[in-house]
Design an enzyme around this catalytic site. Sequence first.
Site, PDB file in Angstrom:
ATOM      1  CE1 TYR A 151      -2.950   3.116   0.611  1.00 49.55           C
ATOM      2  CE2 TYR A 151      -3.331   2.377   2.861  1.00 49.55           C
ATOM      3  CZ  TYR A 151      -3.562   3.272   1.842  1.00 49.55           C
ATOM      4  OH  TYR A 151      -4.413   4.332   2.048  1.00 49.55           O
ATOM      5  CE  LYS A 205      -5.956   2.335  -0.899  1.00 48.67           C
ATOM      6  NZ  LYS A 205      -6.529   2.394   0.478  1.00 48.67           N
TER       7      LYS A 205
END
Length: 296
Positions: free
Chosen positions: A136, A164
């Site tokens: 992330y 992400k």
Amino acid sequence: MQKTFRGVYTVMITPLDPSGAVDLKGLAAFTDWQVKEGIHGLIPLGSTGEFLSLSEEERDSVARTVIETVAGRVPVLIGTGAEDTRESIRLSVKAEAMGADGVMIIPPFYSTPTDDELVHHYKSIASAVAIPIMVYNNPATANVDLTPELVKRIAEIDGCDYIKESTLEVTRVRDIIRLAGDDMTVFGGILGFESFVMGAQGWVAVASNVAPGPMARIFELVANEKKFDEARELYLKWLPVIQAVGGQAYVAGTKSLLTHMGFGAGLPRPPRLPLPPAQDAAMKKLVADFGLAFGA
């Protein structure tokens, strides 16, 4: 068999009851509604889920409730980020034992690790679990930036298969795909439609907390049906809702919208506060303008 992660994944809110306790019954109902509305995957215990404001017992109950309610219908990734590599390993191992399909891990968010330290961090976690890791990147909250060049290094770690990408630089999607190729599947973090056009295979979305069907449809139109104009039209239609839960209001704004939709989302936990009355009224108007309703 491991599921392939693709599509729009809701980074879920954590509903609280009027006393401020985690509402597991409400969470189960919310989870089931998300799946029935056509969401492609779910991620509890992300930033939108206020994971840093929950006790470990509460986090465990949230993860277990979502996994058991989904019952294999869509992939579930559990947020297991921590400042200490050993702690992130422990949480990831626990998530795997609970039946999670994967974990989403933000970098250590205080120590400002170097690139080599970040590679070591993710490699250590990946060696401890058999489920995929979604890295992330969110420089605004993690205090470090996973550049495409660094992502290429992380992508070489067996098990670090997804990212992400939460900057407003859509060229990051292009460059990660160009540098890492099939070793890393990109999900947009803030930019959905724009990331799909650049080749992202998913979107970890906040707005799908309140509009899971339309957000999922934007992806399907681009990625599956190649109807870019139709997808763009749908995206622009829903942009006011997407923007309403962007920035600092992502938790309080989402909970406000859901409350006006008829779902008892509760209030954020401090230090987050409920929206001021004027902003809350604007959320109520959005719900009316878009015909949003929970369970409808």
